[in-house]
Design a protein around this motif. Structure first.
Motif, PDB file in Angstrom:
ATOM      1  N   THR A  33       0.841  -1.094  -0.197  1.00 38.13           N
ATOM      2  CA  THR A  33       0.212  -0.027  -0.043  1.00 38.13           C
ATOM      3  C   THR A  33       0.914   1.293  -0.100  1.00 38.13           C
ATOM      4  OG1 THR A  33      -0.230   0.093   2.448  1.00 38.13           O
ATOM      5  CG2 THR A  33      -1.767  -1.262   1.197  1.00 38.13           C
ATOM      6  N   ARG A  38       2.895   6.601  -2.472  1.00 42.14           N
ATOM      7  CA  ARG A  38       4.171   7.164  -3.157  1.00 42.14           C
ATOM      8  C   ARG A  38       3.513   7.757  -4.340  1.00 42.14           C
ATOM      9  NH1 ARG A  38       9.178   5.329  -2.121  1.00 42.14           N
ATOM     10  NH2 ARG A  38       9.319   4.214   0.022  1.00 42.14           N
ATOM     11  N   SER A  98       5.567  10.298   2.274  1.00 36.17           N
ATOM     12  CA  SER A  98       5.347  10.514   4.063  1.00 36.17           C
ATOM     13  C   SER A  98       4.534  11.576   4.191  1.00 36.17           C
ATOM     14  CB  SER A  98       6.752  10.536   4.670  1.00 36.17           C
ATOM     15  OG  SER A  98       6.555  10.576   6.146  1.00 36.17           O
ATOM     16  N   SER A 101       0.779  11.345   3.149  1.00 37.27           N
ATOM     17  CA  SER A 101      -0.054  10.221   3.765  1.00 37.27           C
ATOM     18  C   SER A 101      -0.251  10.776   5.200  1.00 37.27           C
ATOM     19  CB  SER A 101       0.983   8.980   4.202  1.00 37.27           C
ATOM     20  OG  SER A 101       1.998   9.372   5.124  1.00 37.27           O
ATOM     21  N   ARG A 107      -5.781   9.673   2.810  1.00 35.77           N
ATOM     22  CA  ARG A 107      -5.911   8.357   3.220  1.00 35.77           C
ATOM     23  C   ARG A 107      -7.339   8.212   2.918  1.00 35.77           C
ATOM     24  NH1 ARG A 107      -1.570   7.536   6.158  1.00 35.77           N
ATOM     25  NH2 ARG A 107      -2.494   5.310   6.393  1.00 35.77           N
ATOM     26  N   GLY A 127       1.787  -2.113   5.161  1.00 35.62           N
ATOM     27  CA  GLY A 127       1.487  -0.642   5.089  1.00 35.62           C
ATOM     28  C   GLY A 127       1.776  -0.354   6.542  1.00 35.62           C
ATOM     29  N   ARG A 128       1.163   0.813   7.136  1.00 36.74           N
ATOM     30  CA  ARG A 128       1.410   1.466   8.283  1.00 36.74           C
ATOM     31  C   ARG A 128      -0.042   1.202   9.214  1.00 36.74           C
ATOM     32  NH1 ARG A 128       4.983   1.790   5.672  1.00 36.74           N
ATOM     33  NH2 ARG A 128       6.783   3.239   5.754  1.00 36.74           N
ATOM     34  N   ASP A 129      -1.178   1.228   8.578  1.00 40.35           N
ATOM     35  CA  ASP A 129      -2.311   1.269   9.269  1.00 40.35           C
ATOM     36  C   ASP A 129      -3.212   0.091   8.919  1.00 40.35           C
ATOM     37  OD1 ASP A 129      -2.619   2.187   6.770  1.00 40.35           O
ATOM     38  OD2 ASP A 129      -4.646   3.408   7.225  1.00 40.35           O
ATOM     39  N   ARG A 178      11.270   9.995   9.057  1.00 42.40           N
ATOM     40  CA  ARG A 178      10.325   9.200   8.451  1.00 42.40           C
ATOM     41  C   ARG A 178       9.268   8.431   9.660  1.00 42.40           C
ATOM     42  NH1 ARG A 178       8.870   6.108   3.817  1.00 42.40           N
ATOM     43  NH2 ARG A 178      10.777   5.213   3.755  1.00 42.40           N
ATOM     44  N   ASP A 182       5.647   9.419  10.580  1.00 38.43           N
ATOM     45  CA  ASP A 182       4.450   8.440  10.369  1.00 38.43           C
ATOM     46  C   ASP A 182       3.832   8.063  11.875  1.00 38.43           C
ATOM     47  OD1 ASP A 182       5.289   8.098   7.882  1.00 38.43           O
ATOM     48  OD2 ASP A 182       6.460   6.442   7.856  1.00 38.43           O
ATOM     49  N   ARG A 185       1.893  11.332  13.436  1.00 32.65           N
ATOM     50  CA  ARG A 185       0.649  12.207  12.654  1.00 32.65           C
ATOM     51  C   ARG A 185      -0.368  11.849  13.508  1.00 32.65           C
ATOM     52  NH1 ARG A 185       1.451   8.275   8.007  1.00 32.65           N
ATOM     53  NH2 ARG A 185       0.223   6.561   8.668  1.00 32.65           N
TER      54      ARG A 185
HETATM   55  O1   DC Z   1       5.957   1.510   2.874  1.00 36.41           O
HETATM   56  P1   DC Z   1       6.517   2.901   1.960  1.00 36.41           P
HETATM   57  O2   DC Z   1       7.861   3.206   2.586  1.00 36.41           O
HETATM   58  O3   DC Z   1       6.496   2.512   0.649  1.00 36.41           O
HETATM   59  O4   DC Z   1       5.677   3.843   2.465  1.00 36.41           O
HETATM   60  C1   DC Z   1       5.725   5.308   1.910  1.00 36.41           C
HETATM   61  C2   DC Z   1       5.168   6.332   2.708  1.00 36.41           C
HETATM   62  O5   DC Z   1       3.745   5.958   2.838  1.00 36.41           O
HETATM   63  C3   DC Z   1       5.499   6.283   4.221  1.00 36.41           C
HETATM   64  O6   DC Z   1       6.217   7.126   4.847  1.00 36.41           O
HETATM   65  C4   DC Z   1       3.974   5.888   5.348  1.00 36.41           C
HETATM   66  C5   DC Z   1       3.212   5.935   4.080  1.00 36.41           C
HETATM   67  N1   DC Z   1       1.955   4.824   4.377  1.00 36.41           N
HETATM   68  C6   DC Z   1       1.151   5.119   5.069  1.00 36.41           C
HETATM   69  O7   DC Z   1       0.814   6.125   5.873  1.00 36.41           O
HETATM   70  N2   DC Z   1       0.004   3.934   5.194  1.00 36.41           N
HETATM   71  C7   DC Z   1       0.300   2.949   4.354  1.00 36.41           C
HETATM   72  N3   DC Z   1      -0.483   1.977   4.658  1.00 36.41           N
HETATM   73  C8   DC Z   1       1.391   2.683   3.766  1.00 36.41           C
HETATM   74  C9   DC Z   1       2.402   3.768   3.599  1.00 36.41           C
END
Ligand code: DC
Length: 221
Positions: A33, A38, A98, A101, A107, A127-129, A178, A182, A185
């Protein structure tokens, strides 16, 4: 219900490499994701707008179409019909991703797309979330991490292989910045879901980490 595995964690923990290999071994598709954020970041950069200005970023969203296509088992990301899978990997695109996002409208814009893919496909989504927001009902949630130094060293080697000239110190600094952005936020910050399983890859080889993730998924299912 199809099997959905959520893998979250900080930049450079090896999420994409590990998740891709585990998905292949288990016969699921792998969805990265970060590529979506990106692609949005690249569009904002191309328009010469400030990626940190939420209003400027949100105003561009109606002009953007982002799609994921799977060619074989390789994910490609398309921005308004153009394959930007390579361009999204530069350090500038990382910082832009970053920044954008953190914009709630971004989002929201990417939320349905991610849920839709997960509904239709047995997948490992990283991903992150993903475990906290996108797929809170995923059958397996993994939080994959490693020390900042180990993560920076891996990123540094990857960039060097691609011919980039960044120093290790620059990579570590970017990664720390980053990580901070991340996880601090206001919206969907990076944090483990309450029911996630922690996998620390600092002292694991790549093969060891892949095996650990596969075993974790099999056990949880
Ligand atoms: O995993 P990555 O490095 O390709 O992610 C790029 C940026 O996108 C990272 O700084 C955080 C954001 N991101 C996010 O907020 N939520 C996600 N599900 C995936 C990535």
């Amino acid at each position: 219900m199809v099997v959905n595995v959520a893998i979250d964690g900080p930049a450079g923990a090896g999420k994409s490499t590990i998740a891709r290999a585990a998905a292949k071994a288990l016969g699921y598709i792998y969805v990265d994701t970060g590529a979506l954020y990106r692609a949005v970041g690249v569009y904002v950069l191309r328009q010469g707008k400030n990626t940190k200005d939420p209003d400027a970023v949100a105003a561009l969203l109606p002009e953007i179409s982002v799609e994921l296509k799977f060619l074989g088992d390789v994910q490609h990301v398309f921005l308004n019909g153009e394959d930007v899978s390579t361009e999204i990997r530069t350090p500038e695109a990382s910082m832009a991703a970053s920044a954008v996002s953190a914009v709630p409208a971004v989002r929201q814009f990417l939320f349905d797309l991610q849920r839709d893919i997960a509904k239709k496909n047995a997948c490992i989504m990283d991903g992150r979330d993903i475990g906290t927001v996108v797929l809170p009902e995923a059958q397996v949630k993994i939080f994959l991490t490693a020390s900042p130094e180990a993560r920076a060293m891996r990123r540094y080697k990857e960039l060097r292989e691609k011919g980039a000239e960044d120093t290790y110190e620059q990579v570590l600094e970017d990664l720390n910045r980053r990580d901070y952005e991340d996880s601090h936020r206001a919206i969907a910050p990076l944090k483990p879901a309450a029911d996630s399983i922690l996998v620390d890859t600092t002292s694991l080889t790549l093969e060891g980490a892949v095996q650990k993730v596969i075993d974790t998924i099999k056990e949880a299912l």
